[in-house]
Design a protein around this motif. Structure first.
Motif, mmCIF file in Angstrom:
data_model
loop_
_atom_site.group_PDB
_atom_site.id
_atom_site.type_symbol
_atom_site.label_atom_id
_atom_site.label_comp_id
_atom_site.label_asym_id
_atom_site.label_seq_id
_atom_site.Cartn_x
_atom_site.Cartn_y
_atom_site.Cartn_z
ATOM 1 N N CYS A 1 -13.070 -60.538 4.353
ATOM 2 C CA CYS A 1 -13.665 -61.157 3.174
ATOM 3 C C CYS A 1 -14.199 -60.083 2.228
ATOM 4 O O CYS A 1 -14.972 -59.219 2.641
ATOM 5 C CB CYS A 1 -14.780 -62.102 3.626
ATOM 6 N N PHE A 2 -13.768 -60.148 0.952
ATOM 7 C CA PHE A 2 -14.139 -59.160 -0.057
ATOM 8 C C PHE A 2 -14.633 -59.839 -1.330
ATOM 9 O O PHE A 2 -14.309 -60.992 -1.598
ATOM 10 C CB PHE A 2 -12.925 -58.295 -0.440
ATOM 11 N N GLU A 3 -15.343 -59.048 -2.115
ATOM 12 C CA GLU A 3 -15.749 -59.469 -3.456
ATOM 13 C C GLU A 3 -14.500 -59.745 -4.288
ATOM 14 O O GLU A 3 -13.506 -59.022 -4.211
ATOM 15 C CB GLU A 3 -16.564 -58.330 -4.083
ATOM 16 N N ARG A 4 -14.565 -60.782 -5.108
ATOM 17 C CA ARG A 4 -13.483 -61.093 -6.046
ATOM 18 C C ARG A 4 -13.800 -60.384 -7.359
ATOM 19 O O ARG A 4 -14.844 -60.607 -7.960
ATOM 20 C CB ARG A 4 -13.410 -62.604 -6.254
ATOM 21 N N ILE A 5 -12.911 -59.504 -7.801
ATOM 22 C CA ILE A 5 -13.120 -58.736 -9.027
ATOM 23 C C ILE A 5 -12.600 -59.561 -10.203
ATOM 24 O O ILE A 5 -11.408 -59.866 -10.279
ATOM 25 C CB ILE A 5 -12.392 -57.377 -8.970
ATOM 26 N N VAL A 6 -13.509 -59.923 -11.121
ATOM 27 C CA VAL A 6 -13.143 -60.752 -12.270
ATOM 28 C C VAL A 6 -13.643 -60.109 -13.553
ATOM 29 O O VAL A 6 -14.583 -59.312 -13.547
ATOM 30 C CB VAL A 6 -13.717 -62.188 -12.145
ATOM 31 N N ASP A 7 -13.019 -60.499 -14.683
ATOM 32 C CA ASP A 7 -13.452 -60.010 -15.991
ATOM 33 C C ASP A 7 -14.657 -60.807 -16.477
ATOM 34 O O ASP A 7 -14.783 -62.005 -16.194
ATOM 35 C CB ASP A 7 -12.305 -60.105 -16.996
ATOM 36 N N PHE A 8 -15.534 -60.140 -17.220
ATOM 37 C CA PHE A 8 -16.819 -60.734 -17.605
ATOM 38 C C PHE A 8 -16.676 -61.981 -18.467
ATOM 39 O O PHE A 8 -17.473 -62.915 -18.361
ATOM 40 C CB PHE A 8 -17.682 -59.699 -18.356
ATOM 41 N N ASP A 9 -15.667 -62.021 -19.335
ATOM 42 C CA ASP A 9 -15.589 -63.113 -20.303
ATOM 43 C C ASP A 9 -14.822 -64.324 -19.795
ATOM 44 O O ASP A 9 -15.172 -65.458 -20.085
ATOM 45 C CB ASP A 9 -14.990 -62.616 -21.623
#
Length: 196
Positions: A78-86
């Motif tokens: 299980c890992f952090e999901r990397i998403v764009d801020f907007d």
């Protein structure tokens, strides 16, 4: 995260599939993903082995690791999901951005070049051999309208395929091998970005 409750992963949660593993959105936490091995693959085992020995400066360049989780498809990481801020949508790989959004890369060229150089410098001094700097594993996250951050999203321990594994036995040869691999990736990325 080790939990006794089994997480149910369904096809609609699939985000990506690579050579060794599939990545699913965690149905219990939209800010996380779960990586599952393909049948016969040891990708998760290699990544877990590496995470246990990675120095903090390299871990800071990777999605946060929360631990193992039991799923209906087997044990996952299980890992952090990397998403764009907007958009809150998954951040794209630098390779995909170079192919599909050259204008965006051109606009952020200096920041991207600096981030790639920093990533490469940190990995060059890492004692472990990893596929983390393979071009398809570098993700560019937009953290504000003017700021980007680069992550390595796949940190499997690199399998050494040498007849005599001197790079595995001697740190001098390991460092040389890492630097050669990094230089190839860095040269490709730098040349591609600079041409935009």
């Amino acid at each position: 995260m080790n939990t006794k409750k089994q997480v149910n992963l369904t096809p609609d949660l699939l985000i990506a599939a690579g050579h060794c593993r599939k990545t699913f959105l965690n149905p219990e936490n939209a800010g996380q993903v779960i990586k599952i091995n393909h049948a016969g693959s040891d990708g998760n085992e290699r990544e877990l082995a590496l995470y246990n020995v990675l120095p903090p400066n390299i871990q800071a360049l990777c999605p946060r690791f929360y631990g193992t989780v039991e799923t209906n498809l087997g044990q996952g990481l299980c890992f952090e999901r990397i998403v764009d801020f907007d958009t809150q949508e998954p951040s794209e790989t630098l390779l995909k951005l170079l192919q599909d959004k050259a204008d965006f890369v051109r606009l952020h060229k200096n920041g991207i070049l600096n981030a790639i150089q920093r990533l490469t410098d940190e990995f060059a001094n890492c004692p472990q051999m990893t596929c983390g700097l393979n071009i398809e594993n570098i993700v560019l996250q937009r953290v504000s309208p003017s700021e980007i951050k680069i992550f390595s999203i796949d940190m499997k321990m690199l399998t050494v395929k040498e007849a005599i594994p001197i790079s595995k036995l001697f740190s001098f040869f390991r460092t040389r091998k890492i630097r050669r691999r990094l230089k190839r990736n860095l040269d490709f990325l730098m040349q591609t970005v600079q041409k935009l």
